[in-house]
Motif scaffolding. Sequence first.
Motif, PDB file in Angstrom:
ATOM      1  N   LEU A 141      -4.898  -8.860  10.544  1.00 43.40           N
ATOM      2  CA  LEU A 141      -5.249  -8.589   9.800  1.00 43.40           C
ATOM      3  C   LEU A 141      -6.444  -8.816   8.054  1.00 43.40           C
ATOM      4  O   LEU A 141      -6.747  -8.313   7.929  1.00 43.40           O
ATOM      5  CB  LEU A 141      -4.480  -7.279   9.368  1.00 43.40           C
ATOM      6  N   GLY A 142      -5.941  -9.513   7.232  1.00 41.34           N
ATOM      7  CA  GLY A 142      -5.514 -10.335   6.716  1.00 41.34           C
ATOM      8  C   GLY A 142      -5.234  -9.418   5.471  1.00 41.34           C
ATOM      9  O   GLY A 142      -3.862  -8.704   5.253  1.00 41.34           O
ATOM     10  N   ASP A 143      -6.142  -8.865   4.816  1.00 45.09           N
ATOM     11  CA  ASP A 143      -6.264  -7.511   3.715  1.00 45.09           C
ATOM     12  C   ASP A 143      -6.268  -6.244   3.913  1.00 45.09           C
ATOM     13  O   ASP A 143      -6.570  -5.352   3.363  1.00 45.09           O
ATOM     14  CB  ASP A 143      -7.173  -8.125   2.308  1.00 45.09           C
ATOM     15  N   THR A 144      -6.976  -6.043   4.769  1.00 42.37           N
ATOM     16  CA  THR A 144      -6.904  -4.817   5.601  1.00 42.37           C
ATOM     17  C   THR A 144      -6.022  -4.032   6.188  1.00 42.37           C
ATOM     18  O   THR A 144      -5.062  -4.306   7.030  1.00 42.37           O
ATOM     19  CB  THR A 144      -7.860  -4.760   6.903  1.00 42.37           C
ATOM     20  N   ARG A 145      -6.369  -3.084   5.855  1.00 40.49           N
ATOM     21  CA  ARG A 145      -4.961  -1.851   5.961  1.00 40.49           C
ATOM     22  C   ARG A 145      -5.621  -0.636   7.377  1.00 40.49           C
ATOM     23  O   ARG A 145      -6.532  -0.748   7.274  1.00 40.49           O
ATOM     24  CB  ARG A 145      -4.904  -0.628   4.668  1.00 40.49           C
ATOM     25  N   LEU A 146      -4.366  -0.960   7.614  1.00 43.73           N
ATOM     26  CA  LEU A 146      -4.554  -0.153   9.253  1.00 43.73           C
ATOM     27  C   LEU A 146      -3.926   1.044   9.375  1.00 43.73           C
ATOM     28  O   LEU A 146      -2.210   1.018   8.652  1.00 43.73           O
ATOM     29  CB  LEU A 146      -4.884  -0.823  10.484  1.00 43.73           C
ATOM     30  N   THR A 147      -4.562   2.217   9.409  1.00 44.89           N
ATOM     31  CA  THR A 147      -4.169   2.938   9.740  1.00 44.89           C
ATOM     32  C   THR A 147      -4.232   4.606  10.050  1.00 44.89           C
ATOM     33  O   THR A 147      -5.620   4.082  10.970  1.00 44.89           O
ATOM     34  CB  THR A 147      -4.138   4.259   8.183  1.00 44.89           C
ATOM     35  N   LEU A 148      -3.222   5.453  10.295  1.00 40.80           N
ATOM     36  CA  LEU A 148      -3.687   6.236  11.568  1.00 40.80           C
ATOM     37  C   LEU A 148      -3.219   7.490  11.492  1.00 40.80           C
ATOM     38  O   LEU A 148      -2.149   8.328  10.631  1.00 40.80           O
ATOM     39  CB  LEU A 148      -2.383   5.704  12.992  1.00 40.80           C
ATOM     40  N   ILE A 149      -4.343   8.617  11.327  1.00 45.25           N
ATOM     41  CA  ILE A 149      -3.591   9.941  12.044  1.00 45.25           C
ATOM     42  C   ILE A 149      -3.755  10.759  13.067  1.00 45.25           C
ATOM     43  O   ILE A 149      -4.377  10.350  14.430  1.00 45.25           O
ATOM     44  CB  ILE A 149      -4.785  10.417  10.953  1.00 45.25           C
ATOM     45  N   CYS A 150      -2.646  11.100  13.790  1.00 42.90           N
ATOM     46  CA  CYS A 150      -2.275  10.897  14.923  1.00 42.90           C
ATOM     47  C   CYS A 150      -1.297  12.809  14.696  1.00 42.90           C
ATOM     48  O   CYS A 150      -0.455  12.459  14.758  1.00 42.90           O
ATOM     49  CB  CYS A 150      -1.364   9.973  15.882  1.00 42.90           C
ATOM     50  N   ILE A 151      -2.103  13.456  15.881  1.00 45.60           N
ATOM     51  CA  ILE A 151      -1.248  15.064  15.574  1.00 45.60           C
ATOM     52  C   ILE A 151      -1.503  15.652  16.385  1.00 45.60           C
ATOM     53  O   ILE A 151      -2.538  15.213  17.855  1.00 45.60           O
ATOM     54  CB  ILE A 151      -2.381  15.678  14.211  1.00 45.60           C
ATOM     55  N   GLY A 152      -0.867  16.869  17.256  1.00 41.70           N
ATOM     56  CA  GLY A 152      -0.914  17.644  18.129  1.00 41.70           C
ATOM     57  C   GLY A 152      -0.159  18.777  17.906  1.00 41.70           C
ATOM     58  O   GLY A 152      -0.469  19.883  18.622  1.00 41.70           O
ATOM     59  N   GLU A 153      -0.620  18.948  16.671  1.00 38.85           N
ATOM     60  CA  GLU A 153      -1.088  20.718  16.743  1.00 38.85           C
ATOM     61  C   GLU A 153      -1.586  21.136  15.591  1.00 38.85           C
ATOM     62  O   GLU A 153      -1.792  20.014  14.692  1.00 38.85           O
ATOM     63  CB  GLU A 153       0.775  20.903  16.436  1.00 38.85           C
ATOM     64  N   TYR A 154      -1.994  22.267  14.833  1.00 41.37           N
ATOM     65  CA  TYR A 154      -2.666  22.319  13.911  1.00 41.37           C
ATOM     66  C   TYR A 154      -2.576  23.992  13.214  1.00 41.37           C
ATOM     67  O   TYR A 154      -2.433  24.398  14.401  1.00 41.37           O
ATOM     68  CB  TYR A 154      -4.259  22.260  13.754  1.00 41.37           C
ATOM     69  N   PRO A 155      -2.007  23.760  12.251  1.00 41.62           N
ATOM     70  CA  PRO A 155      -1.355  24.933  11.655  1.00 41.62           C
ATOM     71  C   PRO A 155      -2.641  26.252  11.775  1.00 41.62           C
ATOM     72  O   PRO A 155      -4.113  26.018  11.828  1.00 41.62           O
ATOM     73  CB  PRO A 155      -1.283  25.087  10.033  1.00 41.62           C
ATOM     74  N   GLY A 156      -1.877  27.784  12.313  1.00 42.99           N
ATOM     75  CA  GLY A 156      -3.098  28.667  12.352  1.00 42.99           C
ATOM     76  C   GLY A 156      -3.838  28.347  13.930  1.00 42.99           C
ATOM     77  O   GLY A 156      -4.276  29.208  14.267  1.00 42.99           O
ATOM     78  N   MET A 157      -3.450  26.818  14.817  1.00 45.53           N
ATOM     79  CA  MET A 157      -3.737  27.042  16.038  1.00 45.53           C
ATOM     80  C   MET A 157      -2.891  26.878  16.713  1.00 45.53           C
ATOM     81  O   MET A 157      -2.974  25.481  17.209  1.00 45.53           O
ATOM     82  CB  MET A 157      -5.359  25.736  15.730  1.00 45.53           C
ATOM     83  N   PRO A 158      -2.513  27.922  17.713  1.00 43.32           N
ATOM     84  CA  PRO A 158      -1.373  27.695  18.536  1.00 43.32           C
ATOM     85  C   PRO A 158      -1.054  27.237  19.420  1.00 43.32           C
ATOM     86  O   PRO A 158      -0.954  26.336  20.650  1.00 43.32           O
ATOM     87  CB  PRO A 158      -1.052  29.122  18.857  1.00 43.32           C
ATOM     88  N   GLY A 159      -3.211  27.470  19.829  1.00 41.05           N
ATOM     89  CA  GLY A 159      -3.448  27.302  21.144  1.00 41.05           C
ATOM     90  C   GLY A 159      -4.410  24.938  20.995  1.00 41.05           C
ATOM     91  O   GLY A 159      -5.117  24.667  21.918  1.00 41.05           O
ATOM     92  N   PHE A 160      -3.509  24.089  20.128  1.00 42.77           N
ATOM     93  CA  PHE A 160      -4.570  23.296  19.785  1.00 42.77           C
ATOM     94  C   PHE A 160      -4.586  22.097  21.136  1.00 42.77           C
ATOM     95  O   PHE A 160      -3.332  21.826  21.599  1.00 42.77           O
ATOM     96  CB  PHE A 160      -4.569  22.811  18.324  1.00 42.77           C
ATOM     97  N   ARG A 161      -5.581  22.267  20.817  1.00 43.10           N
ATOM     98  CA  ARG A 161      -5.837  20.749  21.776  1.00 43.10           C
ATOM     99  C   ARG A 161      -6.945  19.944  21.568  1.00 43.10           C
ATOM    100  O   ARG A 161      -6.841  18.670  22.468  1.00 43.10           O
ATOM    101  CB  ARG A 161      -7.293  21.606  22.621  1.00 43.10           C
ATOM    102  N   GLY A 162      -6.593  20.011  19.992  1.00 42.81           N
ATOM    103  CA  GLY A 162      -7.342  18.830  19.766  1.00 42.81           C
ATOM    104  C   GLY A 162      -8.659  17.939  18.810  1.00 42.81           C
ATOM    105  O   GLY A 162      -9.192  19.132  18.366  1.00 42.81           O
ATOM    106  N   LEU A 163      -9.141  17.372  18.524  1.00 39.89           N
ATOM    107  CA  LEU A 163      -9.138  16.883  16.227  1.00 39.89           C
ATOM    108  C   LEU A 163     -11.144  17.858  16.681  1.00 39.89           C
ATOM    109  O   LEU A 163     -11.427  17.549  16.209  1.00 39.89           O
ATOM    110  CB  LEU A 163      -9.349  15.444  16.333  1.00 39.89           C
ATOM    111  N   GLY A 164     -12.055  17.031  18.122  1.00 40.83           N
ATOM    112  CA  GLY A 164     -13.415  18.049  18.368  1.00 40.83           C
ATOM    113  C   GLY A 164     -13.598  19.922  18.380  1.00 40.83           C
ATOM    114  O   GLY A 164     -14.470  20.054  17.798  1.00 40.83           O
ATOM    115  N   GLU A 165     -11.722  20.011  17.732  1.00 43.18           N
ATOM    116  CA  GLU A 165     -11.975  21.811  17.925  1.00 43.18           C
ATOM    117  C   GLU A 165     -12.534  22.387  16.307  1.00 43.18           C
ATOM    118  O   GLU A 165     -12.323  22.926  15.717  1.00 43.18           O
ATOM    119  CB  GLU A 165     -10.873  22.899  18.223  1.00 43.18           C
TER     120      GLU A 165
END
Length: 326
Positions: A111-135
């Motif tokens: 990777l060298g000087d490149t930072r590798l980060t992650l956003i990975c979620i399984g829920e979202y506040p106020g969305m009890p039926g959350f299915r994915g980022l596309g929503e």
Amino acid sequence: MLHITNGDSVVGTLKEAGVPGKYSCWADVLWEGPVQYTGDDDDAFLSQRARFLYESEYSHSYEECLSTLQAWETALKSYRSHDEVVLWFEHDLFDQLILIRLLDWFARHELGDTRLTLICIGEYPGMPGFRGLGELRAEQLAPLLDRRQDVTSPQLQLARAAWKAFTGFDPTFIENILAADTTPLPFLAGALRRLLEEFPATRNGLARSEEQALRAAAELGSTSAGRMFLAIQDMEERSFMGDTSFWRILTRLGATPHLLLRLSAEPGDGFSQRSVDITELGRQVLAGNQDYVRLGGIDKWIGGVRLRGRESQWRWNGSRLVELPI
């Protein structure tokens, strides 16, 4: 900053939100078709996937498929020109397989000087039926950038092991991953268990996705393919299947000579408008009185494992894989 997401929809929302950086995606249906282990030979990996996607009518030509995959790969290779690469993914099978592939890829590169980060979620506040980022709307998606975390060495190590297991010739390699510590990637175990449920069931030879399609047809009565697609989403703990994948399942279940579903073929109808009815044979298989694999045979890839013939070497008994004599 380079953002890599699970599809064009999220890319569009990130642009709408004005999140700074460049954008790419990786959106291959890795839970379908051959994904044989190729080690460091990424060209061989892209070629096998392009061949499957073309032959499965996900695209008009092999060259078009390969070009798309190569464009995604080129974006990965540009990581050194960015101070940071952000991976945007979620909790379901579709995303988790892509995530371990990408983490395996980055683990094989300095990777060298490149930072590798992650956003990975399984829920979202106020969305009890959350299915994915596309929503998520732009104003909901953008703040997630502040929740990104650096990818850790344990995450890279687990992803490499899981990718090698998924692409291996023996599905018990996946069970070995599940028996180990998967906490560095908290959604991986659930995804891999769901993958194993795509092996033919000992009870009736159906993959879980096939059984759910038959169950929806039986419960809804004569209905449309589109309505069935919505119904099967509610049968999943973490919905992951796109409509094209579902149409392929319905087409297979509606193929002669062993029709489990009867699909209309009205001229001009889109697939979602086609009417679907379960046949008597479909009811027999659903009830466990007939075995789908023994009726018509199977030719199916799950990762690096190919199932062929009128008896699958591997079956899923509801809790683990069972190896049968061939």
